[in-house]
Design a protein around this motif. Structure first.
Motif, PDB file in Angstrom:
ATOM      1  N   LEU A 341       0.829  -1.202   0.000  1.00  0.00           N
ATOM      2  CA  LEU A 341       0.000   0.000   0.000  1.00  0.00           C
ATOM      3  C   LEU A 341       0.866   1.255   0.000  1.00  0.00           C
ATOM      4  CD1 LEU A 341      -2.804   1.270   0.140  1.00  0.00           C
ATOM      5  CD2 LEU A 341      -2.688   1.105   2.627  1.00  0.00           C
ATOM      6  N   ALA A 342       1.996   1.187   0.686  1.00  0.00           N
ATOM      7  CA  ALA A 342       2.902   2.337   0.713  1.00  0.00           C
ATOM      8  C   ALA A 342       3.399   2.664  -0.688  1.00  0.00           C
ATOM      9  CB  ALA A 342       4.070   2.061   1.650  1.00  0.00           C
ATOM     10  N   TYR A 343       3.772   1.642  -1.462  1.00  0.00           N
ATOM     11  CA  TYR A 343       4.230   1.865  -2.828  1.00  0.00           C
ATOM     12  C   TYR A 343       3.102   2.434  -3.695  1.00  0.00           C
ATOM     13  CZ  TYR A 343       8.553  -0.662  -1.818  1.00  0.00           C
ATOM     14  OH  TYR A 343       9.758  -1.046  -1.304  1.00  0.00           O
ATOM     15  N   VAL A 344       1.901   1.886  -3.525  1.00  0.00           N
ATOM     16  CA  VAL A 344       0.744   2.390  -4.278  1.00  0.00           C
ATOM     17  C   VAL A 344       0.469   3.848  -3.918  1.00  0.00           C
ATOM     18  CG1 VAL A 344      -1.746   2.166  -4.601  1.00  0.00           C
ATOM     19  CG2 VAL A 344      -0.310   0.116  -4.543  1.00  0.00           C
ATOM     20  N   ALA A 345       0.546   4.164  -2.619  1.00  0.00           N
ATOM     21  CA  ALA A 345       0.294   5.540  -2.167  1.00  0.00           C
ATOM     22  C   ALA A 345       1.298   6.518  -2.763  1.00  0.00           C
ATOM     23  CB  ALA A 345       0.337   5.592  -0.642  1.00  0.00           C
ATOM     24  N   LEU A 346       2.558   6.146  -2.760  1.00  0.00           N
ATOM     25  CA  LEU A 346       3.595   7.007  -3.330  1.00  0.00           C
ATOM     26  C   LEU A 346       3.397   7.204  -4.832  1.00  0.00           C
ATOM     27  CD1 LEU A 346       6.714   5.672  -1.392  1.00  0.00           C
ATOM     28  CD2 LEU A 346       5.636   7.912  -1.133  1.00  0.00           C
ATOM     29  N   ALA A 347       2.993   6.137  -5.517  1.00  0.00           N
ATOM     30  CA  ALA A 347       2.748   6.229  -6.958  1.00  0.00           C
ATOM     31  C   ALA A 347       1.569   7.154  -7.244  1.00  0.00           C
ATOM     32  CB  ALA A 347       2.505   4.845  -7.536  1.00  0.00           C
ATOM     33  N   LEU A 348       0.502   7.006  -6.462  1.00  0.00           N
ATOM     34  CA  LEU A 348      -0.665   7.864  -6.649  1.00  0.00           C
ATOM     35  C   LEU A 348      -0.329   9.323  -6.366  1.00  0.00           C
ATOM     36  CD1 LEU A 348      -3.475   5.681  -5.001  1.00  0.00           C
ATOM     37  CD2 LEU A 348      -3.171   6.163  -7.435  1.00  0.00           C
ATOM     38  N   LEU A 349       0.438   9.548  -5.310  1.00  0.00           N
ATOM     39  CA  LEU A 349       0.811  10.913  -4.961  1.00  0.00           C
ATOM     40  C   LEU A 349       1.683  11.527  -6.051  1.00  0.00           C
ATOM     41  CD1 LEU A 349       0.679  13.148  -2.841  1.00  0.00           C
ATOM     42  CD2 LEU A 349       2.733  12.185  -1.792  1.00  0.00           C
ATOM     43  N   LEU A 350       2.617  10.762  -6.567  1.00  0.00           N
ATOM     44  CA  LEU A 350       3.469  11.252  -7.655  1.00  0.00           C
ATOM     45  C   LEU A 350       2.631  11.597  -8.881  1.00  0.00           C
ATOM     46  CD1 LEU A 350       6.272  11.811  -8.829  1.00  0.00           C
ATOM     47  CD2 LEU A 350       6.396   9.389  -9.476  1.00  0.00           C
ATOM     48  N   GLY A 351       1.678  10.721  -9.213  1.00  0.00           N
ATOM     49  CA  GLY A 351       0.810  10.985 -10.359  1.00  0.00           C
ATOM     50  C   GLY A 351      -0.003  12.253 -10.170  1.00  0.00           C
ATOM     51  N   ALA A 352      -0.512  12.476  -8.961  1.00  0.00           N
ATOM     52  CA  ALA A 352      -1.304  13.680  -8.688  1.00  0.00           C
ATOM     53  C   ALA A 352      -0.449  14.933  -8.779  1.00  0.00           C
ATOM     54  CB  ALA A 352      -1.953  13.579  -7.310  1.00  0.00           C
ATOM     55  N   VAL A 353       0.788  14.849  -8.274  1.00  0.00           N
ATOM     56  CA  VAL A 353       1.697  15.995  -8.358  1.00  0.00           C
ATOM     57  C   VAL A 353       2.038  16.312  -9.811  1.00  0.00           C
ATOM     58  CG1 VAL A 353       4.031  16.799  -7.813  1.00  0.00           C
ATOM     59  CG2 VAL A 353       2.666  15.643  -6.058  1.00  0.00           C
TER      60      VAL A 353
END
Length: 451
Positions: A341-353
């Motif tokens: 989930l941590a990896y998914v969260a970081l990926a989602l945050l990067l995509g949003a940024v």
């Protein structure tokens, strides 16, 4: 805190939903007006107790109390009157609101590691994300309101907390008027719903203290500052009393807005309750008092015929917290932080940024209006007054963008050197068209006689 990936997921969802306004130049017309008034204040045009907009539109701005305008003006004064300074100010208010919302969540019985739950429900309320970066006064007022509520909910309910809460409500009133005063009834509601833990005497003392904390500063300001007296008098006449008589919408429209704003959050809570065969826990007495406080924040707005969806922004964090408390137990049991989930969260945050970076500097809203405006102002002098047909004068976004971009004032009463219009309202023979690559708006220049 082990639940940080879940907080990051919420942050990613929020950034994705506001990508159309966070890094773009478009803004809701109210936000344009407030930003321009604050910019004037920062540049020495007008003052705190005598804000002004343009020479033709609200030359005396008495629409709302001036505290939030003054706070934004201070940011402009230090950092410059740029749109990105106002966006920074809005982002700061949102971050503070997040912090206060989690504080309220914990105070009402939620676990800190599960604070992402009310934040997710709050983020999924369309009103919140739509107006988060539109420069609304509610973004500032909600900070004072939540601060006052947290003080009044403290276990040690003493006179000092009541006085401090009253001072915060002074700030709320000076931000957006009477709509920020609903926490005044919280001591009474807490006593009505939880008489075992709050005596009548304690409720009465706290109520008196919060009223004193509210009224004494306002009385001192009114007596000591003549400009403040004039401002409050004009504000009551132009904004408050006018709202009781102007037939804009039905008074119950605010309830429609409330249901529409909370529909997704309520739907998720109902879905969890169905799957779990019931909510995780029933509301405590204190939580029932908070639900009554939400009603006090929403229902009195029916008195006015001025109904706007963003009026609900102050109540939305409270609703999100109360809804999330109903489902905290089953959701915490189903969703647990993990390395994946941590990896998914970081990926989602990067995509949003990245999404916000890609949209940086684009119009976002009012695309054609802004495009034409940037072409047209290149032909005008900064601070120039431009003639405009009367029907277009009431396009407040049009006025706001031109004033923000180059301090251009639009005037429908006098003939000026330049005329801004559309094909629907053609210029007369005293003007000649300036050839520009615009699609909707046209610029004309007055034909001067040969001397």
């Amino acid at each position: 805190m082990k639940s940080w990936p879940l907080y990051l997921v919420v942050a990613a969802v929020f950034l994705a939903l506001v990508s159309g306004s966070l890094t773009t130049t478009g803004m809701f017309m109210d936000g344009l007006i407030y930003g321009n008034v604050a910019a004037n204040m920062a540049e020495g045009v007008g003052s705190f107790w005598h804000p002004v907009y343009t020479a033709t539109h609200h030359p005396d701005f008495y629409e709302h109390p001036p505290l939030a305008l003054g706070m934004l003006a201070l940011f402009y004064k230090v950092l410059g009157t740029y749109i990105w300074v106002s966006k920074f100010y809005m982002a700061l208010t949102m971050l503070l609101c997040v912090w206060l919302t989690v504080r309220l969540w914990v105070r009402l019985g939620g676990k800190c590691e599960n604070g992402w739950m009310p934040l997710l429900l709050w983020t999924l309320m369309p009103t919140v994300t739509h107006f988060a970066f539109q420069g609304m006064l509610e973004n500032t007022m909600v900070l004072f309101v939540l601060g006052a509520i947290l003080l009044l909910l403290r276990t040690k309910r003493n006179a000092l907390n009541g006085m401090l809460a009253g001072l915060l409500l002074v700030a709320a009133f000076l931000t957006k008027g009477f709509t920020g005063l609903f926490p005044l009834v919280l001591p009474l509601l807490l006593w009505l719903f939880d008489r075992k833990n709050l005596s009548f005497k304690a409720m009465l003392v706290q109520s008196v203290c919060i009223v004193m904390g509210l009224l004494l500063p306002l009385v001192v300001i009114t007596l000591a500052v003549p400009e403040a007296r004039d401002y409050f008098s004009n504000y009551m006449q132009h904004q408050v009393l006018a709202g009781y008589s102007q037939g804009e919408v039905h008074r119950w429209q605010i309830l429609v807005y409330f249901l529409r704003s909370t529909a997704i959050a309520i739907g998720l809570v109902l879905l969890v309750a169905i799957v779990n065969k019931g909510v995780g826990q029933k509301p405590s007495r204190e939580q029932w008092a908070m639900w009554a406080l939400v009603a006090c924040a929403v229902l009195p707005m029916m008195v006015s015929t001025r109904q706007r969806e963003f009026y609900l922004l102050t109540a939305m964090p409270i609703v999100a917290v109360l809804l999330a408390l109903l489902i905290e137990e089953p959701v915490a049991r189903w969703i647990k932080p993990s390395k994946g989930l941590a990896y998914v969260a970081l990926a989602l945050l990067l995509g949003a940024v990245v999404l916000n970076i890609v949209r940086f500097g684009s119009e976002g809203r009012d695309v054609q209006l802004q495009h034409d405006m940037k072409v047209i102002v290149a032909e005008l002098e900064k601070g120039e007054t431009v003639t405009i047909p009367s029907p277009l004068y009431y396009n407040y976004s049009l006025q706001g963008y031109y004033y923000r971009e180059c301090r251009i004032t639009l005037d429908d009463q006098h003939r000026c050197r330049h005329l801004l219009t559309t094909d629907e309202y053609p210029a007369d023979s005293t003007y000649r068209k300036v050839p520009l690559a615009t699609k909707e708006y046209r610029l004309y220049e007055m034909i001067l006689p040969n001397l």
